[in-house]
Design a protein around this motif. Structure first.
Motif, PDB file in Angstrom:
ATOM      1  N   VAL A   1       3.377   3.026   2.958  1.00 39.18           N
ATOM      2  CA  VAL A   1       4.622   2.940   2.853  1.00 39.18           C
ATOM      3  C   VAL A   1       5.108   4.391   2.877  1.00 39.18           C
ATOM      4  CG1 VAL A   1       6.545   2.529   1.275  1.00 39.18           C
ATOM      5  CG2 VAL A   1       4.767   0.809   1.571  1.00 39.18           C
ATOM      6  N   ARG A   2       4.434   5.294   2.183  1.00 41.92           N
ATOM      7  CA  ARG A   2       4.862   6.769   2.464  1.00 41.92           C
ATOM      8  C   ARG A   2       4.842   7.341   3.737  1.00 41.92           C
ATOM      9  NH1 ARG A   2       2.180   7.143  -2.671  1.00 41.92           N
ATOM     10  NH2 ARG A   2       0.358   7.869  -1.933  1.00 41.92           N
TER      11      ARG A   2
ATOM     12  N   THR B   1       6.413  -1.530  -4.699  1.00 39.57           N
ATOM     13  CA  THR B   1       6.015  -0.294  -3.650  1.00 39.57           C
ATOM     14  C   THR B   1       6.996   0.232  -2.660  1.00 39.57           C
ATOM     15  OG1 THR B   1       3.798  -1.340  -4.043  1.00 39.57           O
ATOM     16  CG2 THR B   1       4.123   0.491  -2.409  1.00 39.57           C
TER      17      THR B   1
ATOM     18  N   GLU C   1       9.946   1.672  -4.753  1.00 40.16           N
ATOM     19  CA  GLU C   1       9.808   2.913  -5.440  1.00 40.16           C
ATOM     20  C   GLU C   1       9.336   4.207  -4.923  1.00 40.16           C
ATOM     21  OE1 GLU C   1       8.189   5.378  -9.071  1.00 40.16           O
ATOM     22  OE2 GLU C   1       9.706   3.828  -8.287  1.00 40.16           O
ATOM     23  N   GLU C   2       8.585   3.961  -3.609  1.00 37.48           N
ATOM     24  CA  GLU C   2       8.160   5.167  -2.868  1.00 37.48           C
ATOM     25  C   GLU C   2       9.502   5.492  -1.945  1.00 37.48           C
ATOM     26  OE1 GLU C   2       5.331   6.669  -2.459  1.00 37.48           O
ATOM     27  OE2 GLU C   2       4.726   5.361  -4.162  1.00 37.48           O
TER      28      GLU C   2
ATOM     29  N   ASP D   1       0.867  -1.298   0.075  1.00 37.41           N
ATOM     30  CA  ASP D   1       0.030  -0.155   0.136  1.00 37.41           C
ATOM     31  C   ASP D   1       0.974   1.264   0.009  1.00 37.41           C
ATOM     32  OD1 ASP D   1      -1.735   2.125   0.606  1.00 37.41           O
ATOM     33  OD2 ASP D   1      -2.690   1.342   2.354  1.00 37.41           O
ATOM     34  N   ALA D   2       1.090   2.065  -1.137  1.00 40.15           N
ATOM     35  CA  ALA D   2       1.803   3.101  -1.115  1.00 40.15           C
ATOM     36  C   ALA D   2       1.698   4.205  -0.128  1.00 40.15           C
ATOM     37  CB  ALA D   2       1.450   3.720  -2.579  1.00 40.15           C
ATOM     38  N   THR D   3       0.419   4.205   0.245  1.00 37.93           N
ATOM     39  CA  THR D   3      -0.107   5.491   1.039  1.00 37.93           C
ATOM     40  C   THR D   3       0.563   5.000   2.693  1.00 37.93           C
ATOM     41  OG1 THR D   3      -2.007   5.878   0.246  1.00 37.93           O
ATOM     42  CG2 THR D   3      -1.780   6.474   2.500  1.00 37.93           C
TER      43      THR D   3
END
Length: 276
Positions: A51-52, A88, A91-92, A47-49
């Motif tokens: 991870v960010r 993910t 990349e993040e 989940d990119a959110t």
């Protein structure tokens, strides 16, 4: 930032970072409430959110989150979950300016652990990073894909990414003692892993050392204890259980049939022998 921070290797990684005075963020599926972390984010590594959020203030990443075996999930679920999480996270991290990363690859990239009903044999020993793979399972393929993703991300974001090909990992009381006793009774049960292992604190140390490798570039290295976990001589076991495997150099006593020299050169890492 450490993903899978509540797991078998994740907790010792957090403890080692804390011991060295390094603050860490943790990304976990569920917060157990006792992690030695500056920030704990509950969420999926795919989940990119999430991870960010977990990357807040981080300048390096240790990615350990994964479905750990192909035994309890469908092949599609194993491959999709593991490869998406790795993509993910890297990349993040790259987009956030992180330039140092380590990730848990696996002995599974060889194809030996999970391929077929009978244990396949490696073409040669000591196994090194150039050994032709015999992967025919989703977990091993996912780890191969993770290593390709690491190479791409190293180019894309000018990162240093080290993929650690972990064998059977555990603490002595928690896992390795019972494993050693079982394989001593039945050495055939360890043939797929070539009777190798790594103590969990060594696994954590390798991950932290991997963050010191200068970049850009991607590397995959085998890590394991210098001796095998069973009391029988290595070459005797190989002749019995892998008769077609070519022994390219002598393996005296219980020497592990895995070449870990790349990890030593790159990381300055040598594992301990926990099981005598």
């Amino acid at each position: 930032m450490v993903t899978g921070a509540a797991g078998r290797i994740g907790r010792p990684v957090l403890a080692l970072l804390a011991e060295r005075g390094i603050e860490a963020n943790a990304l976990v599926l569920q917060d157990p409430g006792d992690l030695a972390a500056r920030l704990v984010v509950a969420g999926d590594a795919a989940d990119a959110t999430a991870v960010r959020a977990a990357l807040d203030g981080a300048d390096a990443v240790i990615h350990l989150a994964a479905v750990p075996t192909p035994e309890h999930h469908t092949p599609l679920d194993v491959f999709a979950a593991n490869t998406q999480a790795t993509f993910t996270v890297l990349e993040e991290a790259g987009r956030a300016g992180v330039r140092q990363a380590a990730l848990a690859s696996s002995w599974g990239v060889t194809g030996l652990p999970w391929t077929g009903a009978a244990a396949p044999s490696p073409a040669y020993v000591p196994v090194d990073e150039a050994l032709p793979s015999q992967v025919a399972d989703a977990y091993g393929l996912a780890k191969q894909t993770d290593e390709l993703t690491a190479a791409m991300m190293a180019r894309r974001h000018a990162m240093s990414v080290v993929c650690l090909r972990y064998p059977f990992v555990g603490g002595f009381e928690e896992r390795l003692g019972a494993h050693a006793a079982r394989l001593a009774r039945d050495p055939a049960a360890g043939a797929r892993d070539l009777w190798t292992y790594l103590e969990v604190h060594d696994a954590a140390r390798a991950a932290v050392l991997a963050l010191e490798v200068p970049g850009p570039g991607a590397h995959a290295v085998h890590v394991c204890a210098p001796r095998i976990i069973v009391p029988q001589p290595t070459e005797e076991l190989l002749r019995r259980h892998h008769p077609t495997t070519r022994i390219r150099r002598p393996l005296p006593g219980r020497a592990a049939p895995v070449d870990t020299s790349a990890a030593h050169r790159l990381l300055g890492f040598t594992a301990h022998n926990l099981v005598d």
